[in-house]
Design a protein around this motif. Structure first.
Motif, short mmCIF file in Angstrom:
data_model
loop_
_atom_site.label_atom_id
_atom_site.label_comp_id
_atom_site.label_asym_id
_atom_site.label_seq_id
_atom_site.Cartn_x
_atom_site.Cartn_y
_atom_site.Cartn_z
N UNK A 1 -1.43 12.91 72.61
CA UNK A 1 -0.62 14.10 72.38
C UNK A 1 0.79 13.78 72.86
N UNK A 2 1.53 13.09 72.03
CA UNK A 2 2.87 12.61 72.40
C UNK A 2 3.71 13.72 73.02
N UNK A 3 3.54 14.93 72.50
CA UNK A 3 4.36 16.07 72.90
C UNK A 3 4.03 16.58 74.31
N UNK A 4 2.94 16.09 74.94
CA UNK A 4 2.62 16.51 76.31
C UNK A 4 3.64 15.97 77.32
N UNK A 5 4.47 15.03 76.88
CA UNK A 5 5.56 14.47 77.68
C UNK A 5 6.85 15.02 77.09
N UNK A 6 7.57 15.87 77.83
CA UNK A 6 8.66 16.65 77.23
C UNK A 6 9.75 15.77 76.63
N UNK A 7 10.12 14.68 77.29
CA UNK A 7 11.17 13.82 76.73
C UNK A 7 10.71 13.23 75.40
N UNK A 8 9.43 12.90 75.28
CA UNK A 8 8.89 12.38 74.01
C UNK A 8 8.82 13.48 72.97
N UNK A 9 8.53 14.71 73.38
CA UNK A 9 8.53 15.84 72.44
C UNK A 9 9.90 15.99 71.80
N UNK A 10 10.96 15.90 72.60
CA UNK A 10 12.31 16.00 72.04
C UNK A 10 12.55 14.89 71.01
N UNK A 11 12.16 13.66 71.36
CA UNK A 11 12.32 12.55 70.41
C UNK A 11 11.50 12.78 69.15
N UNK A 12 10.27 13.24 69.33
CA UNK A 12 9.40 13.49 68.18
C UNK A 12 10.00 14.55 67.26
N UNK A 13 10.47 15.64 67.85
CA UNK A 13 11.09 16.69 67.05
C UNK A 13 12.29 16.16 66.29
N UNK A 14 13.19 15.48 67.00
CA UNK A 14 14.41 14.99 66.36
C UNK A 14 14.08 14.01 65.23
N UNK A 15 13.10 13.15 65.46
CA UNK A 15 12.72 12.17 64.44
C UNK A 15 12.09 12.83 63.22
N UNK A 16 11.18 13.78 63.45
CA UNK A 16 10.51 14.45 62.33
C UNK A 16 11.50 15.32 61.56
N UNK A 17 12.36 16.04 62.28
CA UNK A 17 13.37 16.86 61.60
C UNK A 17 14.29 15.99 60.74
N UNK A 18 14.67 14.83 61.25
CA UNK A 18 15.50 13.90 60.49
C UNK A 18 14.76 13.38 59.25
N UNK A 19 13.48 13.05 59.42
CA UNK A 19 12.67 12.57 58.31
C UNK A 19 12.59 13.62 57.20
N UNK A 20 12.37 14.87 57.58
CA UNK A 20 12.30 15.94 56.57
C UNK A 20 13.65 16.12 55.89
#
Length: 534
Positions: free
Chosen positions: A507-526
């Motif tokens: 659950x990558x998002x259980x680590x807040x700094x990784x959640x921010x990266x995940x969000x930014x990456x997925x939003x960019x991909x979309x």
């Protein structure tokens, strides 16, 4: 189809044993097996709210509800599943220009409470970073990393999980029981589950007028298995071209799983592909004989060894000399922190459960499986493998409590109903017929790589985005990387796949700094793939 003992273990790939046992106990007294007129009619509850995503306010409409799935052929008028979802729509957005992302967890048979309350919903439950979260009251905060800035989002609970229910509507108890058996047989399997989600998505597109919206799938864990099957069904049975498929903590080929590889002797791939995650975990807990300065360069070195000398050693089998075996054990000791004596006794082959139990055994500590940054007291210090997952125990109560409160208080849905963390699955059918196979499939364990490959070949514009955590022992990141680089696709489509790795777990998002990266990456991909002129 030949079935290995491993298949039975994989049926509970990501389930918490304690949680499943509790659900089954509750279900004995459950009224859900009785005829219920509410289940055969779609239900909705609407509300409004706002979320601030990285400083930008987004007003939204939320719809919590159900859609009713029907059978096929002579059962097309027979309601079979009431499927629960929560959809968030940005207010004022034009439907044809606004992406919609369908999001689900895995299990198989898991509710989507994890991605909803931990990753991309407008509210996020606060949990401790790598230790047990204290008991209630739990914190529920504005989610600065909700995906609503990039897409409308639809969180879907798998059949039988959350508020989703299989429907047996005959008034006669005997016939109703037979109906329920038929439903479970038809739906609780790789292919039945894929077709259920496909029917849900096409119904949703019609109900909310989203056929001409950019469309994305986001699956986690077994949800990535589902996404491969689902993408092929949508593309080639329903004529729904997807803009993108986003995969988190991937497993497409179950022969790569480090859970129970000892039941599949002669297939050493799981040991090789899990080695970098063992190394990352030992690095995190400072169990290496010599601590490297940085994680990622160290992992590159381990990956090279895993696919080189280690692979060659395991391929030699009983022909490996004692001197060679000793040399490999000493190298593995440098990369994993496990003792040379233990590695020799294990014949150089350490499963996930063995590693989780052994890494910190001198302190009677068990290492986490879903997120190996976590650790907890060993249930039985003399066990061969781990008896529980400290990460799952550390955060599950927070997620379940927060969602049960939020869905009733804010979304106005679920009063008088039990929210099931997992479906009551007696047997999950892992048999799967890959696209193009005539007759019975010959796979010995599930492999849906051909499904995703077929979807990519029939829709050559389809983009795939793989995400994973370095500390994930359930679906190791190097195994996912291996699968993607062995996809049966032409070289011209390899550029359609992109990758991101995070210093977190399953659950990558259980680590807040990784959640921010995940969000930014997925939003960019979309934003890069939605085909909308910005």
């Amino acid at each position: 189809m030949r079935k290995l003992p491993l298949a039975a273990m994989l049926a509970a790939l990501l389930l918490s044993t304690a949680a499943v046992a509790a659900d089954k106990k509750d279900d004995k007294a459950s009224p859900d097996s009785k005829p219920d007129a509410m289940l055969v009619q779609p239900q909705t509850s609407s509300s409004e709210g706002s979320v601030s995503v990285e400083g930008h306010r987004i007003d939204y409409k939320a719809v919590a509800g159900t859609l009713v799935l029907h059978g096929s052929g002579d059962k097309e008028n027979e309601p079979q599943v009431s499927m629960f979802y929560v959809a968030y729509f940005k207010k004022g957005a034009e439907a044809t220009r606004r992406p919609v992302t369908f999001i689900y967890n895995g299990g198989p048979g898991s509710a989507t409470v994890w991605l909803h309350m931990g990753a991309f919903g407008p509210r996020r439950v606060v949990t401790s970073d790598d230790s047990h979260t204290p008991a209630a009251p739990y914190g529920l905060v504005n989610n600065d990393y909700s995906l609503l800035d990039a897409s409308d989002v639809v969180f879907i609970d798998a059949p039988g999980a959350g508020f989703s229910r299989l429907i047996a509507d005959d008034a006669d108890k005997g016939k109703r029981d037979e109906q329920m058996k038929d439903r479970k047989k038809a739906i609780y399997g790789v292919d039945g589950d894929g077709h259920a989600f496909a029917q849900f998505i096409t119904q949703f597109l019609s109900r909310y007028g989203r056929w001409n919206s950019p469309k994305y799938l986001f699956g986690e864990s077994y949800g990535t298995t589902r996404s491969a099957v689902l993408a092929n069904i949508l593309e080639n049975e329903n004529s729904v071209d997807l803009n993108g498929v986003i995969l988190l903590s991937q497993i497409l080929n179950f022969d790569t799983s480090i859970d129970g590889p000892e039941f599949n002797p002669g297939v050493d791939l799981p040991y090789e592909l899990a080695l970098p995650t063992f190394a990352a975990t030992a690095f995190y807990h400072h169990k290496l004989p010599q601590q490297p300065a940085e994680l990622e360069p160290f992992l590159k070195e381990v990956e090279q060894y895993a696919t080189g000398d280690y692979t060659q050693a395991l391929m030699a089998g009983s022909r490996l000399s004692d001197a060679q075996k000793q040399a490999v054990a000493e190298k593995l000791h440098q990369y994993t922190g496990l003792s040379v004596a233990y590695l020799l006794k294990a014949n150089l082959r350490v499963s996930g459960g063995m590693f989780e139990h052994e890494l910190q055994t001198s302190d009677d500590i068990t290492t986490g499986r879903l997120d190996s940054r976590f650790a907890g007291p060993s249930i039985d210090p003399l066990s061969k493998g781990s008896d529980y997952d400290p990460q799952s125990s550390a955060i599950s109560s927070a997620y379940i409590a927060a969602f049960n409160d939020y869905v009733r208080r804010d979304l106005k849905f679920g009063d008088g109903q039990q929210y099931r963390e997992f479906a009551d699955i007696d047997h999950w059918d892992f048999s799967h017929k890959a696209p193009g196979v005539q007759g019975e499939a010959l796979q010995s364990s599930t492999n849906v790589m051909p499904d995703l490959a077929t979807a990519m070949k029939t829709n050559p514009n389809l983009k795939v985005y793989l995400n994973g955590g370095y500390y994930d022992l359930a679906t190791p990141f190097f195994a996912a990387d291996y699968e993607m680089h062995h996809m049966p696709i032409p070289a011209s489509l390899e550029g359609n796949i992109s990758y991101s790795w995070y210093p977190s777990g399953h659950m990558v998002y259980a680590h807040e700094a990784s959640l921010k990266q995940l969000h930014d990456n997925v939003a960019r991909f979309i934003g890069q793939t939605d085909n909308v002129k910005h």
